[in-house]
Design a protein around this motif. Structure first.
Motif, mmCIF file in Angstrom:
data_model
loop_
_atom_site.group_PDB
_atom_site.id
_atom_site.type_symbol
_atom_site.label_atom_id
_atom_site.label_comp_id
_atom_site.label_asym_id
_atom_site.label_seq_id
_atom_site.Cartn_x
_atom_site.Cartn_y
_atom_site.Cartn_z
ATOM 1 N N VAL A 115 0.833 -1.210 0.000
ATOM 2 C CA VAL A 115 0.000 0.000 0.000
ATOM 3 C C VAL A 115 0.862 1.251 0.000
ATOM 4 O O VAL A 115 1.902 1.304 0.651
ATOM 5 N N PHE A 116 0.433 2.239 -0.771
ATOM 6 C CA PHE A 116 1.036 3.577 -0.753
ATOM 7 C C PHE A 116 -0.053 4.573 -0.388
ATOM 8 O O PHE A 116 -1.180 4.497 -0.894
ATOM 9 N N TRP A 117 0.280 5.510 0.478
ATOM 10 C CA TRP A 117 -0.702 6.488 0.947
ATOM 11 C C TRP A 117 -0.021 7.801 1.282
ATOM 12 O O TRP A 117 1.191 7.875 1.441
ATOM 13 N N ASP A 118 -0.844 8.862 1.351
ATOM 14 C CA ASP A 118 -0.338 10.176 1.752
ATOM 15 C C ASP A 118 -1.268 10.760 2.788
ATOM 16 O O ASP A 118 -2.132 10.066 3.332
ATOM 17 N N SER A 119 -1.124 12.051 3.084
ATOM 18 C CA SER A 119 -1.910 12.675 4.141
ATOM 19 C C SER A 119 -3.386 12.809 3.789
ATOM 20 O O SER A 119 -4.205 13.127 4.653
ATOM 21 N N GLU A 120 -3.749 12.561 2.522
ATOM 22 C CA GLU A 120 -5.145 12.678 2.095
ATOM 23 C C GLU A 120 -5.846 11.335 1.959
ATOM 24 O O GLU A 120 -7.070 11.271 1.892
ATOM 25 N N GLY A 121 -5.084 10.240 1.878
ATOM 26 C CA GLY A 121 -5.719 8.940 1.750
ATOM 27 C C GLY A 121 -4.862 7.931 1.028
ATOM 28 O O GLY A 121 -3.645 8.091 0.897
ATOM 29 N N ILE A 122 -5.509 6.878 0.526
ATOM 30 C CA ILE A 122 -4.816 5.777 -0.140
ATOM 31 C C ILE A 122 -4.533 6.137 -1.590
ATOM 32 O O ILE A 122 -5.402 6.611 -2.307
#
Length: 220
Positions: free
Chosen positions: A78-85
């Motif tokens: 999984v890759f994600w950031d501060s806004e979601g997946i």
């Protein structure tokens, strides 16, 4: 178990990351797209809190047998950031994440970033596992014009997925039974969709990373 030299390398790296964060502020965190891998079992045993039973204090303690996670499992990438997946992949048991496989995932991530965040100069982040740092992977990242956020040496605890996302995911799955790999995948996707609706869930995960950098500095 770390030597003084290892601790110094870790502390120096955290100091550089903190300085960069202080210079760019919240924007620095918003640009990070972090990724990692973890096994998700068809069944995970309940935690001690979940398995507690209400009983009278004079009642005998119930007999409980030791329960371990099921052998059947699926590898989650999984890759994600501060806004979601950003990107999710699943590998069947028996497959491994090597450099070739990881590069394939990075290419899909690159396409996803350009489609979802075309104006965002994303900064990929991963830990120092061999498939992430091999020469083959570094060459592929260069061709994709990715500049990776450095990860401190000897610091698996400073990976956002390890310190925040995976523990929360696995805590949710404790005590749940899935009959097949497809059930596991569907359940994981559903949990991620629910968390994407929660205000600040993923932002808090990224902020945890900054707090850990500071903690390394404070505790030398």
């Amino acid at each position: 178990m770390l030597t003084d030299e290892m601790k110094m390398q870790r502390k120096t790296a955290c100091a550089k990351l903190l300085k960069h964060y202080e210079e760019e502020g919240e924007e620095n965190i918003q640009r990070i797209v972090t990724g990692d891998e973890s096994w998700v079992h068809h069944y995970g045993p309940e935690s001690k809190r979940q398995s507690m039973e209400h009983r009278h204090k004079s009642s005998p303690s119930p007999r409980k047998f030791k329960v371990v996670a099921s052998a059947r499992k699926v590898m989650l990438i999984v890759f994600w950031d501060s806004e979601g997946i950003f990107h999710i992949e699943f590998l069947k048991q028996g497959n491994t994440v090597n450099s070739e496989r990881y590069i394939s995932t990075l290419r899909k991530l690159s396409v996803r970033i350009k489609r979802v965040r075309p104006t965002k100069h994303a900064i990929p982040h991963h830990d120092n596992a061999r498939p992430h740092t091999s020469r083959q992977t570094e060459e592929a990242l260069h061709k994709m014009n990715f500049v990776v956020l450095p990860h401190p040496s000897y610091s698996p605890d400073l990976a956002p997925s390890v310190l925040y996302l995976f523990p929360k995911l696995k805590e949710h799955f404790r005590g749940n039974h899935c009959e097949s790999d497809e059930d596991v995948e569907a359940a994981v996707r559903h949990w991620f969709r629910q968390k994407c609706k929660c205000v600040d869930f993923f932002t808090d995960g990224m902020r945890q990373l900054v707090r850990r950098w500071q903690l390394c500095m404070d505790r030398d």
